[in-house]
Design a protein around this motif. Structure first.
Motif, mmCIF file in Angstrom:
data_model
loop_
_atom_site.group_PDB
_atom_site.id
_atom_site.type_symbol
_atom_site.label_atom_id
_atom_site.label_comp_id
_atom_site.label_asym_id
_atom_site.label_seq_id
_atom_site.Cartn_x
_atom_site.Cartn_y
_atom_site.Cartn_z
ATOM 1 N N GLU A 1 14.250 4.181 -21.109
ATOM 2 C CA GLU A 1 15.265 4.169 -20.057
ATOM 3 C C GLU A 1 14.713 3.660 -18.982
ATOM 4 N N ALA A 2 13.655 4.403 -18.300
ATOM 5 C CA ALA A 2 12.996 4.153 -17.029
ATOM 6 C C ALA A 2 12.420 2.625 -16.945
ATOM 7 N N MET A 3 11.911 2.351 -18.202
ATOM 8 C CA MET A 3 11.408 0.916 -18.238
ATOM 9 C C MET A 3 12.248 -0.270 -18.338
ATOM 10 N N ASN A 4 13.465 0.042 -18.823
ATOM 11 C CA ASN A 4 14.514 -1.021 -18.929
ATOM 12 C C ASN A 4 15.377 -0.760 -17.576
ATOM 13 N N SER A 5 15.219 -0.044 -16.722
ATOM 14 C CA SER A 5 16.028 0.373 -15.447
ATOM 15 C C SER A 5 15.299 -0.774 -14.399
ATOM 16 N N LYS A 6 14.293 -1.370 -14.695
ATOM 17 C CA LYS A 6 13.622 -1.987 -13.581
ATOM 18 C C LYS A 6 14.090 -3.410 -13.938
ATOM 19 N N LEU B 1 3.028 -1.388 -19.194
ATOM 20 C CA LEU B 1 3.038 0.089 -19.166
ATOM 21 C C LEU B 1 1.745 0.567 -19.685
ATOM 22 N N ALA B 2 1.170 0.050 -20.850
ATOM 23 C CA ALA B 2 -0.004 0.397 -21.443
ATOM 24 C C ALA B 2 -1.166 0.351 -20.392
ATOM 25 N N GLU B 3 -1.096 -0.855 -19.723
ATOM 26 C CA GLU B 3 -2.286 -1.363 -18.886
ATOM 27 C C GLU B 3 -2.235 -0.189 -17.766
ATOM 28 N N ALA B 4 -0.927 0.204 -17.096
ATOM 29 C CA ALA B 4 -0.964 1.077 -16.117
ATOM 30 C C ALA B 4 -1.467 2.538 -16.603
ATOM 31 N N ALA C 1 4.787 7.680 -14.714
ATOM 32 C CA ALA C 1 5.964 7.766 -13.665
ATOM 33 C C ALA C 1 5.480 6.952 -12.410
ATOM 34 N N VAL C 2 4.328 7.234 -11.972
ATOM 35 C CA VAL C 2 4.066 6.239 -10.443
ATOM 36 C C VAL C 2 4.310 4.976 -10.797
ATOM 37 N N PHE C 3 3.891 4.336 -11.955
ATOM 38 C CA PHE C 3 4.184 2.924 -12.306
ATOM 39 C C PHE C 3 5.467 2.479 -12.318
ATOM 40 N N LEU C 4 6.412 3.602 -13.024
ATOM 41 C CA LEU C 4 7.629 3.142 -13.018
ATOM 42 C C LEU C 4 8.649 3.567 -11.647
ATOM 43 N N GLY C 5 8.023 4.189 -10.736
ATOM 44 C CA GLY C 5 8.639 4.601 -9.689
ATOM 45 C C GLY C 5 9.595 5.630 -9.809
ATOM 46 N N VAL C 6 9.329 6.725 -11.035
ATOM 47 C CA VAL C 6 10.114 7.863 -10.979
ATOM 48 C C VAL C 6 9.213 9.137 -10.894
ATOM 49 N N GLY C 7 9.933 10.126 -10.677
ATOM 50 C CA GLY C 7 9.276 11.407 -10.527
ATOM 51 C C GLY C 7 8.782 11.780 -12.261
#
Length: 65
Positions: A10-15, A24-27, A55-61
């Motif tokens: 959900e967090a990935m798709n919200s961007k 995401l794998a790299e991050a 979480a940091v990469f996706l900008g969520v807590g």
């Protein structure tokens, strides 16, 4: 209650644009294959450091994931 992998997707798709598995794998410092396993819910435990990087990469807590 949603599971970790569902919240991660959900967090990935919200961007805009959605975050790719490769990005995401790299991050997180893991392989694309490992991300695939994680997103399918096949991984039962995730390292706190890697979860924090996601979480940091996706900008969520971290608590949101």
């Amino acid at each position: 209650m949603t599971k970790y992998h569902e919240r991660l997707i959900e967090a990935m798709n919200s961007k805009n644009p959605p975050v790719s598995r490769e990005a995401l794998a790299e991050a997180m410092g893991i392989s694309v294959q490992a991300i695939g396993n994680l997103l399918r819910g096949e991984v039962k435990k995730i390292d706190l450091v890697k979860a924090s990087k996601a979480a940091v990469f996706l900008g969520v807590g971290l608590h949101e994931l």
